[in-house]
Scaffold this motif. Structure first.
Motif, PDB file in Angstrom:
ATOM      1  N   ASN A  91       0.864  -1.176   0.000  1.00 15.17           N
ATOM      2  CA  ASN A  91       0.000   0.000   0.000  1.00 15.17           C
ATOM      3  C   ASN A  91       0.900   1.224   0.000  1.00 15.17           C
ATOM      4  OD1 ASN A  91      -2.341   1.565   0.020  1.00 15.17           O
ATOM      5  ND2 ASN A  91      -3.314   0.294   1.592  1.00 15.17           N
ATOM      6  N   VAL A  92       0.329   2.364  -0.335  1.00 15.94           N
ATOM      7  CA  VAL A  92       1.118   3.600  -0.423  1.00 15.94           C
ATOM      8  C   VAL A  92       0.792   4.500   0.757  1.00 15.94           C
ATOM      9  CG1 VAL A  92       1.638   5.636  -1.807  1.00 15.94           C
ATOM     10  CG2 VAL A  92       1.191   3.444  -2.933  1.00 15.94           C
ATOM     11  N   ALA A  93       1.838   4.969   1.422  1.00 15.62           N
ATOM     12  CA  ALA A  93       1.686   5.886   2.552  1.00 15.62           C
ATOM     13  C   ALA A  93       2.068   7.293   2.129  1.00 15.62           C
ATOM     14  CB  ALA A  93       2.575   5.437   3.705  1.00 15.62           C
ATOM     15  N   GLU A 139       1.076   6.942   8.366  1.00 19.50           N
ATOM     16  CA  GLU A 139       0.405   5.989   7.481  1.00 19.50           C
ATOM     17  C   GLU A 139       1.302   4.798   7.186  1.00 19.50           C
ATOM     18  OE1 GLU A 139      -1.191   7.562   3.879  1.00 19.50           O
ATOM     19  OE2 GLU A 139      -2.596   8.897   4.893  1.00 19.50           O
ATOM     20  N   ALA A 140       2.599   5.064   7.010  1.00 25.05           N
ATOM     21  CA  ALA A 140       3.551   3.983   6.746  1.00 25.05           C
ATOM     22  C   ALA A 140       3.589   3.001   7.917  1.00 25.05           C
ATOM     23  CB  ALA A 140       4.937   4.553   6.490  1.00 25.05           C
ATOM     24  N   ALA A 153       2.471  -0.911   7.626  1.00 22.82           N
ATOM     25  CA  ALA A 153       3.440  -1.943   7.997  1.00 22.82           C
ATOM     26  C   ALA A 153       2.875  -2.875   9.060  1.00 22.82           C
ATOM     27  CB  ALA A 153       4.735  -1.293   8.491  1.00 22.82           C
ATOM     28  N   LYS A 154       2.143  -2.314   9.991  1.00 21.22           N
ATOM     29  CA  LYS A 154       1.531  -3.130  11.053  1.00 21.22           C
ATOM     30  C   LYS A 154       0.485  -4.069  10.462  1.00 21.22           C
ATOM     31  CE  LYS A 154      -0.521  -2.712  15.661  1.00 21.22           C
ATOM     32  NZ  LYS A 154      -1.004  -1.779  16.709  1.00 21.22           N
ATOM     33  N   GLU A 155      -0.280  -3.573   9.492  1.00 19.71           N
ATOM     34  CA  GLU A 155      -1.307  -4.399   8.845  1.00 19.71           C
ATOM     35  C   GLU A 155      -0.677  -5.520   8.023  1.00 19.71           C
ATOM     36  OE1 GLU A 155      -3.419  -1.495   6.624  1.00 19.71           O
ATOM     37  OE2 GLU A 155      -4.621  -0.803   8.337  1.00 19.71           O
ATOM     38  N   ILE A 156       0.402  -5.198   7.298  1.00 21.48           N
ATOM     39  CA  ILE A 156       1.078  -6.194   6.466  1.00 21.48           C
ATOM     40  C   ILE A 156       1.844  -7.179   7.329  1.00 21.48           C
ATOM     41  CG2 ILE A 156       2.961  -6.523   4.789  1.00 21.48           C
ATOM     42  CD1 ILE A 156       2.074  -3.928   3.452  1.00 21.48           C
ATOM     43  N   GLY A 157       2.511  -6.656   8.357  1.00 23.99           N
ATOM     44  CA  GLY A 157       3.356  -7.475   9.220  1.00 23.99           C
ATOM     45  C   GLY A 157       4.816  -7.344   8.834  1.00 23.99           C
ATOM     46  N   VAL A 198       4.862   0.792   0.850  1.00 24.80           N
ATOM     47  CA  VAL A 198       5.181  -0.147   1.918  1.00 24.80           C
ATOM     48  C   VAL A 198       4.747  -1.524   1.435  1.00 24.80           C
ATOM     49  CG1 VAL A 198       4.883  -0.738   4.353  1.00 24.80           C
ATOM     50  CG2 VAL A 198       4.682   1.654   3.614  1.00 24.80           C
ATOM     51  N   GLN A 199       5.697  -2.450   1.311  1.00 26.98           N
ATOM     52  CA  GLN A 199       5.335  -3.781   0.833  1.00 26.98           C
ATOM     53  C   GLN A 199       5.978  -4.849   1.703  1.00 26.98           C
ATOM     54  OE1 GLN A 199       7.051  -3.829  -3.251  1.00 26.98           O
ATOM     55  NE2 GLN A 199       8.393  -5.470  -2.544  1.00 26.98           N
TER      56      GLN A 199
END
Length: 232
Positions: free
Chosen positions: A39-41, A46-47, A51-55, A111-112
């Motif tokens: 996703n783009v922050a 937002e980043a 990052a927390k959502e992706i892990g 952020v990937q």
């Protein structure tokens, strides 16, 4: 597909003949080509949330229409393992980019997920003035850079063509599992090649496509980097 047209035409209206990486990855998703979660922050907070959502671990990449070679600009940092590391990496990327190109327009930071190592492949498309679009397949890394072990077909292709492409490269034994390594998921590669063919058939304005590297696991695959150049 209509969603693909929206992505391409938006870029064209903004005066670009290329897609930003998140746009290229969304185009891949439309055609069921698996990509790393992203996703783009637009800012640091937002980043952190993404990052927390992706892990963790994650990768940060600058998103700017004025910076095509992100690594040259110091705009890529990988294997970020914590929020503290992410904050440091985010600020470092922003400082690097400002030094590299002070007037660069910054859309945000991609952020990937940091994908675990696996068998690397490359899939590419180029448009030849005489023959039209051709698709390329090969193993990544040294196999494509030094050994030039790649194969080509004129598009469109079918399942039979995709399987032939995979099996005719000299390094095919690596895909099958070499000296105890796990075999790569050949069905995932076949699917990606066919779906890339469909993408180009639907959107002939695309003149160049690079999916490199693509990480292929024992089950499944993920595109790590994607680039699309087009002409409308």
């Amino acid at each position: 597909m209509k969603k693909a047209r929206v992505i391409l035409e938006k870029a064209f209206k903004e005066g670009r003949n290329f897609l930003l990486e998140p746009e290229a990855k969304r185009l891949c998703e439309i055609y069921n080509i698996p990509v790393t979660r992203f996703n783009v922050a637009s800012n640091l907070e937002e980043a952190k949330k993404i990052a927390k959502e992706i892990g963790y671990p994650v990768v940060l990449k600058i998103v700017s229409p004025d910076i095509l070679h992100k690594t040259d600009a110091g705009g890529v940092i990988i294997n970020i393992k914590s929020e503290n590391e992410l904050e440091e990496a985010y600020n470092k990327i922003m400082n690097n980019v400002k030094k590299y190109k002070p007037d660069a327009r910054i859309v945000g930071v991609l952020v990937q997920e940091f994908a675990p190592p696996a068998t690397e492949i490359i899939i590419g498309v180029a448009k030849d003035p005489q023959f039209g679009h051709a698709i390329m397949f090969g193993l990544g890394g040294i196999f494509v850079e030094v050994l030039k072990d790649v194969t080509f077909r004129i598009l469109p292709i079918e399942e039979k063509d995709a399987r032939e492409m995979i099996r005719e490269i000299k390094s095919y034994p690596v895909l099958k599992g070499y000296r105890g390594s796990e075999p790569a998921d050949e069905e995932s590669i076949v699917s990606m090649l066919i779906n890339v063919s469909k993408m180009i058939e639907d959107n002939p304005e695309i003149e160049q496509l690079d999916l490199n590297p693509v990480l292929v696991y024992n089950k499944g695959a993920k595109v790590v980097d994607a680039r699309v150049i087009f002409r409308i």
